[in-house]
Motif scaffolding. Sequence first.
Motif, PDB file in Angstrom:
ATOM      1  N   GLY A  67      35.281  46.579  17.490  1.00  0.00           N
ATOM      2  CA  GLY A  67      36.488  47.398  17.579  1.00  0.00           C
ATOM      3  C   GLY A  67      36.148  48.723  17.817  1.00  0.00           C
ATOM      4  N   PHE A  68      37.370  49.383  18.407  1.00  0.00           N
ATOM      5  CA  PHE A  68      37.227  50.850  18.658  1.00  0.00           C
ATOM      6  C   PHE A  68      38.691  51.480  18.745  1.00  0.00           C
ATOM      7  CE2 PHE A  68      37.185  48.324  22.684  1.00  0.00           C
ATOM      8  CZ  PHE A  68      38.121  48.894  23.364  1.00  0.00           C
ATOM      9  N   CYS A  69      38.793  52.764  19.043  1.00  0.00           N
ATOM     10  CA  CYS A  69      40.213  53.435  19.147  1.00  0.00           C
ATOM     11  C   CYS A  69      39.795  53.955  20.334  1.00  0.00           C
ATOM     12  CB  CYS A  69      40.682  54.222  18.075  1.00  0.00           C
ATOM     13  SG  CYS A  69      42.110  55.118  18.441  1.00  0.00           S
ATOM     14  N   THR A  70      40.831  54.093  21.423  1.00  0.00           N
ATOM     15  CA  THR A  70      40.738  55.002  22.503  1.00  0.00           C
ATOM     16  C   THR A  70      42.247  55.647  22.951  1.00  0.00           C
ATOM     17  OG1 THR A  70      40.423  54.778  24.981  1.00  0.00           O
ATOM     18  CG2 THR A  70      41.496  53.035  24.093  1.00  0.00           C
ATOM     19  N   SER A  71      42.266  56.538  23.977  1.00  0.00           N
ATOM     20  CA  SER A  71      43.633  57.117  23.874  1.00  0.00           C
ATOM     21  C   SER A  71      43.702  57.341  25.452  1.00  0.00           C
ATOM     22  CB  SER A  71      43.597  58.641  23.078  1.00  0.00           C
ATOM     23  OG  SER A  71      42.483  59.255  23.828  1.00  0.00           O
ATOM     24  N   PHE A  72      44.973  57.970  25.456  1.00  0.00           N
ATOM     25  CA  PHE A  72      45.496  58.273  26.955  1.00  0.00           C
ATOM     26  C   PHE A  72      45.989  59.639  26.967  1.00  0.00           C
ATOM     27  CE2 PHE A  72      46.218  53.907  25.757  1.00  0.00           C
ATOM     28  CZ  PHE A  72      45.360  53.346  26.446  1.00  0.00           C
ATOM     29  N   PRO A  73      45.076  60.617  27.106  1.00  0.00           N
ATOM     30  CA  PRO A  73      45.758  62.007  26.856  1.00  0.00           C
ATOM     31  C   PRO A  73      47.062  62.671  27.567  1.00  0.00           C
ATOM     32  CG  PRO A  73      43.291  61.844  27.310  1.00  0.00           C
ATOM     33  CD  PRO A  73      43.958  60.742  27.698  1.00  0.00           C
ATOM     34  N   THR A  74      47.402  61.953  28.666  1.00  0.00           N
ATOM     35  CA  THR A  74      48.699  62.294  29.067  1.00  0.00           C
ATOM     36  C   THR A  74      49.907  61.652  28.394  1.00  0.00           C
ATOM     37  OG1 THR A  74      48.748  60.587  30.722  1.00  0.00           O
ATOM     38  CG2 THR A  74      47.703  62.624  31.310  1.00  0.00           C
ATOM     39  N   VAL A  75      49.772  60.761  27.590  1.00  0.00           N
ATOM     40  CA  VAL A  75      50.739  59.929  26.804  1.00  0.00           C
ATOM     41  C   VAL A  75      50.744  60.480  25.474  1.00  0.00           C
ATOM     42  CG1 VAL A  75      51.608  57.740  26.032  1.00  0.00           C
ATOM     43  CG2 VAL A  75      50.423  58.079  28.402  1.00  0.00           C
ATOM     44  N   GLY A  76      49.538  60.542  24.791  1.00  0.00           N
ATOM     45  CA  GLY A  76      49.945  61.004  23.327  1.00  0.00           C
ATOM     46  C   GLY A  76      49.908  60.094  22.387  1.00  0.00           C
ATOM     47  N   MET A  77      49.495  58.625  22.727  1.00  0.00           N
ATOM     48  CA  MET A  77      49.487  57.445  21.820  1.00  0.00           C
ATOM     49  C   MET A  77      48.327  56.658  21.948  1.00  0.00           C
ATOM     50  SD  MET A  77      50.968  55.680  19.242  1.00  0.00           S
ATOM     51  CE  MET A  77      52.623  55.975  19.288  1.00  0.00           C
ATOM     52  N   PRO A  78      47.313  56.735  20.973  1.00  0.00           N
ATOM     53  CA  PRO A  78      46.224  55.779  20.793  1.00  0.00           C
ATOM     54  C   PRO A  78      46.122  54.634  21.013  1.00  0.00           C
ATOM     55  CG  PRO A  78      46.602  56.737  18.840  1.00  0.00           C
ATOM     56  CD  PRO A  78      47.849  57.382  19.555  1.00  0.00           C
ATOM     57  N   PHE A  79      45.189  53.705  20.896  1.00  0.00           N
ATOM     58  CA  PHE A  79      45.338  52.173  20.939  1.00  0.00           C
ATOM     59  C   PHE A  79      44.133  51.833  20.241  1.00  0.00           C
ATOM     60  CE2 PHE A  79      44.465  48.147  22.374  1.00  0.00           C
ATOM     61  CZ  PHE A  79      45.607  47.648  23.013  1.00  0.00           C
ATOM     62  N   ILE A  80      44.564  51.002  19.503  1.00  0.00           N
ATOM     63  CA  ILE A  80      43.324  50.351  18.531  1.00  0.00           C
ATOM     64  C   ILE A  80      43.123  48.687  19.117  1.00  0.00           C
ATOM     65  CG2 ILE A  80      42.888  49.237  16.175  1.00  0.00           C
ATOM     66  CD1 ILE A  80      44.716  51.467  14.948  1.00  0.00           C
ATOM     67  N   PHE A  81      41.662  48.585  19.328  1.00  0.00           N
ATOM     68  CA  PHE A  81      41.060  47.448  19.625  1.00  0.00           C
ATOM     69  C   PHE A  81      40.311  46.867  18.734  1.00  0.00           C
ATOM     70  CE2 PHE A  81      37.623  45.130  21.161  1.00  0.00           C
ATOM     71  CZ  PHE A  81      38.078  44.318  22.396  1.00  0.00           C
ATOM     72  N   ALA A  82      40.341  45.511  18.179  1.00  0.00           N
ATOM     73  CA  ALA A  82      39.731  44.977  17.306  1.00  0.00           C
ATOM     74  C   ALA A  82      39.601  43.372  17.401  1.00  0.00           C
ATOM     75  CB  ALA A  82      40.186  45.263  15.597  1.00  0.00           C
ATOM     76  N   ASN A  83      38.779  42.585  16.526  1.00  0.00           N
ATOM     77  CA  ASN A  83      38.606  41.340  16.591  1.00  0.00           C
ATOM     78  C   ASN A  83      38.856  40.668  15.309  1.00  0.00           C
ATOM     79  OD1 ASN A  83      37.488  40.090  19.492  1.00  0.00           O
ATOM     80  ND2 ASN A  83      36.994  42.029  19.168  1.00  0.00           N
ATOM     81  N   PHE A  84      40.241  40.299  14.556  1.00  0.00           N
ATOM     82  CA  PHE A  84      40.437  39.893  13.483  1.00  0.00           C
ATOM     83  C   PHE A  84      39.797  38.266  13.620  1.00  0.00           C
ATOM     84  CE2 PHE A  84      44.397  42.159  11.977  1.00  0.00           C
ATOM     85  CZ  PHE A  84      43.692  43.296  11.819  1.00  0.00           C
ATOM     86  N   ASN A  85      38.975  38.138  12.367  1.00  0.00           N
ATOM     87  CA  ASN A  85      38.439  36.673  12.317  1.00  0.00           C
ATOM     88  C   ASN A  85      38.580  36.185  10.765  1.00  0.00           C
ATOM     89  OD1 ASN A  85      36.666  38.147  10.433  1.00  0.00           O
ATOM     90  ND2 ASN A  85      35.070  38.633  12.167  1.00  0.00           N
ATOM     91  N   GLY A  86      39.532  36.656  10.072  1.00  0.00           N
ATOM     92  CA  GLY A  86      40.059  35.980   8.875  1.00  0.00           C
ATOM     93  C   GLY A  86      39.071  36.552   7.658  1.00  0.00           C
ATOM     94  N   THR A  87      38.180  37.534   7.645  1.00  0.00           N
ATOM     95  CA  THR A  87      37.433  37.778   6.645  1.00  0.00           C
ATOM     96  C   THR A  87      37.735  39.459   6.334  1.00  0.00           C
ATOM     97  OG1 THR A  87      35.789  39.094   8.097  1.00  0.00           O
ATOM     98  CG2 THR A  87      35.540  36.626   7.901  1.00  0.00           C
ATOM     99  N   HIS A  88      37.083  40.051   5.407  1.00  0.00           N
ATOM    100  CA  HIS A  88      37.322  41.210   4.723  1.00  0.00           C
ATOM    101  C   HIS A  88      37.243  42.269   5.918  1.00  0.00           C
ATOM    102  CE1 HIS A  88      33.365  43.076   4.368  1.00  0.00           C
ATOM    103  NE2 HIS A  88      32.818  41.780   4.117  1.00  0.00           N
ATOM    104  N   ASN A  89      36.373  41.879   7.000  1.00  0.00           N
ATOM    105  CA  ASN A  89      36.233  42.710   7.800  1.00  0.00           C
ATOM    106  C   ASN A  89      37.215  43.443   8.597  1.00  0.00           C
ATOM    107  OD1 ASN A  89      33.631  40.677   7.836  1.00  0.00           O
ATOM    108  ND2 ASN A  89      32.609  42.535   8.591  1.00  0.00           N
ATOM    109  N   ASP A  90      38.405  42.260   8.635  1.00  0.00           N
ATOM    110  CA  ASP A  90      39.600  42.663   9.329  1.00  0.00           C
ATOM    111  C   ASP A  90      40.300  43.727   8.662  1.00  0.00           C
ATOM    112  OD1 ASP A  90      38.992  40.227  10.599  1.00  0.00           O
ATOM    113  OD2 ASP A  90      40.896  39.095   9.758  1.00  0.00           O
ATOM    114  N   ILE A  91      40.283  43.872   7.569  1.00  0.00           N
ATOM    115  CA  ILE A  91      40.700  45.041   6.746  1.00  0.00           C
ATOM    116  C   ILE A  91      40.053  46.150   7.059  1.00  0.00           C
ATOM    117  CG2 ILE A  91      41.510  45.850   4.310  1.00  0.00           C
ATOM    118  CD1 ILE A  91      41.562  42.930   3.570  1.00  0.00           C
ATOM    119  N   GLY A  92      38.754  46.102   6.816  1.00  0.00           N
ATOM    120  CA  GLY A  92      37.548  47.328   6.944  1.00  0.00           C
ATOM    121  C   GLY A  92      37.837  48.008   8.380  1.00  0.00           C
TER     122      GLY A  92
END
Length: 560
Positions: free
Chosen positions: A328-353
Amino acid sequence: MTNAIPSFNDLSFDRPSRESLAADYAAVATYLDADDWDGALAAFDDARRRFESWASLVHLQFSRHTTDEQAKTDRDYADALAPVATGHEVTIKRRLLEDRARLESSVGSYVAALWEADITTFDPRIAADLEKEAKLSGDYTALLASAKIEFDGKTLNLAGLVPYQQSLDRETRHRAEQARWAFFAQHGPALDALFSELVTLRTNMAKTLGFDSYTALGYRRMRRTDYGPNEVAAFRDRIATHVTPLVNALLERRALEAGWDGIKAWDEALIDPQGNPHPAGDHDLLLARAQAMFDAFDPDGDMGPFFAGMVRDGYLDLKNREGKAGGGFCTSFPTVGMPFIFANFNGTHNDIGVFTHEMGHAYQNWKSRGLKPIDALWPTMDGAEIHSMGLEFLTWPQIDGLVEEGAGERYRRMHLIDSLSFLPYGACVDHFQHEIYAKPDMTPEERHQTWQRLEKRYLPWRDWGDLDYPAQGGRWQAQMHIYRAPFYYIDYTLALCCAMQLWLGSRVDPQGTLEIYKALCAAGGSRPFTALVAEAGLVSPFETDALAEVVHEAEQVLLG
């Protein structure tokens, strides 16, 4: 930065070329030639924001679709162009640094210090090496994303195997770890060869630039201006001294409670003997519950509306699927001002963390989106991880909504144990990297032996049983940062020391601590790590007793 934020699916940036980059930076040089300092700085910042926005989108799309040929082609094109852009940047930074006093009056002493470090990390002579480094890093991502593991009648990727690694059934956990490490054993020679190439490449780049080893270059590439390897080594020692024994005691208690004959490596992921609490539901339910959580967490603030905007405009990709890069990671687009969250939910507590962690990054980037220059949008990674790990702890009072019914308190306990357990592992990863780059001619076998030795120091409880590949020192190959982002890992432990101080504060003054957190986010990367920490009223991890209070409090909470 534009006022209206487009939906992610409508996001599009002009594809730069060598010619367009040359023209952009020639325009900056023209301003400097005319002594138009403000015009030069504005044009310089604009050129970097446009390139960074395009490159971020290209690399994000590759992570989302690693098997897509167009995504691969675009990534390779971006990787080839990155050293060209860096070369132009360094040329301009050198010119601006010629009048240091004037530069500091415009962008501040810290940004000037960052640029001073930056100009020592690039030379046209290493441009081809940088392109090759990016390609090899991408090859590592693609190799791990290609995993197709047959397990219990299903074909799973590495993220899909995680629920089985946390199963209540001990034999299932064992089989899941066997399946995981069979994949790494199968690809071990390729992973060793790939890493050998990276180490040689990075060492040669360092030598070309005049450094004794890659370590010094690596610290500068991480833009660390306020501490070095000696301070980090002392911090690692304190983790081994104060945290490792506590984690060992927690594991021994867990073994007794569960009736196990000692802790095996496949037992460590089952933190709660009753079963690690599961998320409250699927992806859609978690998003709805997260909205309610942020609305309640910051009722008079902006966190709820910010998250609503991310969901509405599609700035999240959280579902695990075939061909998607892991992690999982977060990236951004400096000309836009909105970040993006990338992750891989798998049904465990890791999804929340992972979700709360990456949301901390996203919120910080959004809060500091108006800062200039672009260097201030993100802090260095040590500071950035305070925002992510800090939010993991600060959302504790509202976390019940994301966890299965009645498991909120168990989740909080599990999260605290997991955080403490991470500290020795993070120190081990960092120590390993320091030894690797101090002796770059190590054979693959010697690298595996080095990991074995360090694992015994920082994680002395680790018993791999019949899992031969990690038992022989192969565990490190599953850690993406070692391949892709050298020396980016101690940042997590430094930040965790600070995040746990926020946890302590929130236990006595939740609203005041939230305001401290939001101010820290808004400060972005305007100051170095130690200055950000001091301004937030936190104790620097480099202070001798920095870990003492948080470890003591955690011990009281967990062991009574």
